[in-house]
Design an enzyme around this catalytic site. Structure first.
Site, mmCIF file in Angstrom:
data_model
loop_
_atom_site.group_PDB
_atom_site.id
_atom_site.type_symbol
_atom_site.label_atom_id
_atom_site.label_comp_id
_atom_site.label_asym_id
_atom_site.label_seq_id
_atom_site.Cartn_x
_atom_site.Cartn_y
_atom_site.Cartn_z
ATOM 1 N N GLY A 174 15.767 -13.784 34.390
ATOM 2 C CA GLY A 174 16.489 -14.385 33.266
ATOM 3 C C GLY A 174 15.537 -14.904 32.215
ATOM 4 O O GLY A 174 15.840 -14.886 31.013
ATOM 5 N N ALA A 175 14.370 -15.362 32.674
ATOM 6 C CA ALA A 175 13.399 -15.906 31.721
ATOM 7 C C ALA A 175 12.923 -14.824 30.755
ATOM 8 O O ALA A 175 12.615 -15.104 29.604
ATOM 9 C CB ALA A 175 12.226 -16.516 32.475
ATOM 10 N N GLY A 189 17.694 -50.713 18.647
ATOM 11 C CA GLY A 189 19.147 -50.716 18.487
ATOM 12 C C GLY A 189 19.591 -49.394 17.881
ATOM 13 O O GLY A 189 18.894 -48.380 17.959
ATOM 14 N N GLY A 190 20.744 -49.444 17.235
ATOM 15 C CA GLY A 190 21.287 -48.229 16.620
ATOM 16 C C GLY A 190 20.366 -47.644 15.572
ATOM 17 O O GLY A 190 20.500 -46.469 15.210
#
Ligand code: HXC
Length: 519
Positions: free
Chosen positions: A406-407, A171-172
């Site tokens: 870009g790498a 859950g939370g």
């Protein structure tokens, strides 16, 4: 009551509190292969160092029969102690008390130690083993969680926060660990999910077990939610102690430098031979890491997730550092969404706790394809670039082999405020690999050649020309983008000297409320 009787009463109450939910539930806990909350704390902390808080605290709920189920300490054991002599705060959920569920009292106990940890600047370690919100307390419990979440958020980047998951975390409740720096899960006994198998089946029709949905294997390899998978609780606890060796107690301190017998100038001749002659042949970057760091000790984080990127802690001449390395042995070390997220998170973790970064580059570029583009490689790759560009800790980069496109920029290049960028003679730094480059530049000419042999010869010649020009470190060195080309066997020495020189580095960011990292 005379004073002796009062002291006896205290001793009895303490004993009662130490019994948690009682003998039967402790036996059940052991039968599941789990230790109790207090046993875990004893294993974690230096002998005799634990000071417990709020032993006598109880819940105040009188609904659903809870008035008859009240246990001293309620569902969590809290306090402080030391690890290797350094103060840490700890909470350990007690599953033997109402399934370790989180009541208002449990929340107040946890918040108290978090507040104190912030005041004194000490790490918080949370051991999770709980059925979640105390159902009988309803909204009080939800508010209690939110009190913890807010403290997790405010403490982020101020004190290290480590979460061990040694049982259910559902859950939370999962969001407190998720807000911390590191999550460690035990293999057989822990699971984490926002929505469990039953609700999943009802809502989506998917039939899946607890472990398949949120076990340690899933979270350390698929989702990346957890950083370490421990075989058992003992191993999990050792990992927590080990991790703290590399971290300062808070963001105003530097990590602790330790003594080492490993010589600063230890040369590793094998490094001169380690890069295969063919630039497309894989090798294991971890072999290089083990050869250059102190005593061959490397604490790898996120080992099973995005294996094309390696991240973890090591020491150079006793100085803790974070290592980020492309892994040519897996997907050729390509940058993809998961690898970018993994490394970005690690770079920011190191930066907020003043741990210098050593980056080993061998990256052919970003992974092409619709899966990556539609999955948001643009935003995710930007995360890593952002993390490096924003980091102010000393940054030493060694380009081992490929550093394309870009790498190249993303992997701690000079212009992202890289402090010292070295390259091995085997480095290839260019906009793209020779094959791709020639296809773009000469595509039309190549198409026009009809004879297959002639075509192949033409391509080979052009690729060789391109390789001669760009597939080396000297073109980048010519412009000062590489500070020096170094002999591989001297790498350890060069990194240590760089880190020593940079140890007084001061760099700041422009004044701002906070940055807007592309999340
Ligand atoms: C109160 C709880 C409890 C809970 C367990 N217990 N969870 N009591 N509130 N949340 C009690 C059980 O009633 C039982 O008491 C004892 O703890 C041990 O639990 P068992 O079920 O016998 O243990 P086990 O078989 O090991 O199963 C563990 C479990 C299961 C899988 C965790 O207890 C379970 O499903 N619990 C409920 C989980 C859940 O739905 N929690 C709420 C999630 S929502 P007795 O006396 O019978 O032995 C949530 C919201 C948080 O947490 C939101 C934050 C923002």
């Amino acid at each position: 009551m005379d004073i002796q009787e009062k002291i006896n009463q205290l001793i009895q109450l303490r004993e009662k509190a130490r019994q948690g939910g009682g003998e039967k539930r402790i036996a059940d806990q052991h039968a599941k292969g789990k230790f109790t909350a207090r046993e875990r704390i004893d294993m974690l902390l230096d002998d005799g160092s634990f000071e417990e808080y709020d032993m006598f605290m109880t819940h105040r709920c009188t609904d659903f029969g809870l008035e008859n189920q009240n246990f001293l300490s309620d569902g969590v054991v809290t306090g402080h102690g030391t690890i290797d002599g350094r103060v840490v705060y700890v909470y350990s959920q007690d599953f033997t008390v109402l399934g370790g569920s989180l009541s208002e009292a449990v929340s107040r106990k946890i918040c108290k130690i978090m507040d104190q940890a912030m005041k004194v600047g000490a790490p918080v370690i949370g051991i999770n083993d709980s059925g979640g919100a105390r159902i009988q307390e309803g909204v009080q419990s939800l508010a209690g969680y939110a009190e913890i979440f807010e403290r997790n958020i405010l403490a982020s980047g101020v004190i290290p926060q480590i979460s061990a998951i040694f049982g259910p975390c559902a859950g939370g409740a999962v969001y407190s660990p998720a807000l911390t720096d590191v999550i460690i899960m035990t293999e057989e006994t822990s699971y984490m999910f926002v929505t469990g198998p039953k609700v999943t089946r009802t809502v989506t029709g998917e039939d899946i077990s607890e472990m398949e949905l949120g076990g340690a294997v899933v979270h350390t390899s698929k989702s990346g939610v957890a950083h370490f998978r421990a075989e058992d609780e003992e191993e999990g606890i050792l990992l927590i102690r080990k991790l703290l060796e590399y971290l300062p107690s808070n963001n105003l301190e530097d990590p602790v430098v330790t003594e080492t017998d490993d010589p600063i100038d230890r040369r590793e001749d094998a490094l001169n031979e380690i890069i295969p002659s063919s630039s497309s042949q894989p090798y294991d970057v971890k072999d290089i890491i083990y050869m250059i760091v102190d005593d061959k000790e490397f604490l790898e984080m996120h080992r099973h997730y995005a294996r094309n990127m390696v991240v973890g802690f090591a020491k150079f001449n006793g100085m803790p550092v974070g290592i980020v390395a492309n892994q040519p042995n897996y997907l050729a070390g390509v940058l993809d969404i998961d690898a970018s997220k993994k490394a970005a998170r690690f770079v920011r973790f190191c930066d907020c706790f003043n741990v210098p970064l050593v980056t080993l580059v061998d990256v052919p570029g970003f992974l092409p394809g619709s899966a990556q583009e539609h999955g948001g490689i643009i935003t995710n790759g930007a995360k890593l670039m952002f993390a490096y560009g924003e980091a102010t800790v000393p940054k030493v980069t060694i380009t081992l082999r490929k550093s394309y496109g870009g790498a190249h920029d993303v992997m701690s290049c000079k212009q992202l405020r890289g402090d010292l960028n070295y390259a091995w003679p085997s480095a290839e730094i260019a906009v793209m690999g020779p094959k791709g480059a020639i296809e773009v530049l000469e595509g039309k000419k190549i198409m026009a050649i009809e004879d297959a042999e002639e075509k192949a010869k033409y391509i080979a010649e052009r690729e060789a020309n391109y390789r001669d020009k760009f597939a080396n470190p000297y073109e980048a060195a010519k412009f000062g983008f590489i500070d020096d080309v170094i002999e591989p066997r001297n790498t350890r020495f060069r990194i240590i000297r760089a880190l020593q020189t940079l140890s007084t580095k001061k760099e700041t960011l422009p004044p701002k409320k906070h940055s807007n990292i592309p999340l």
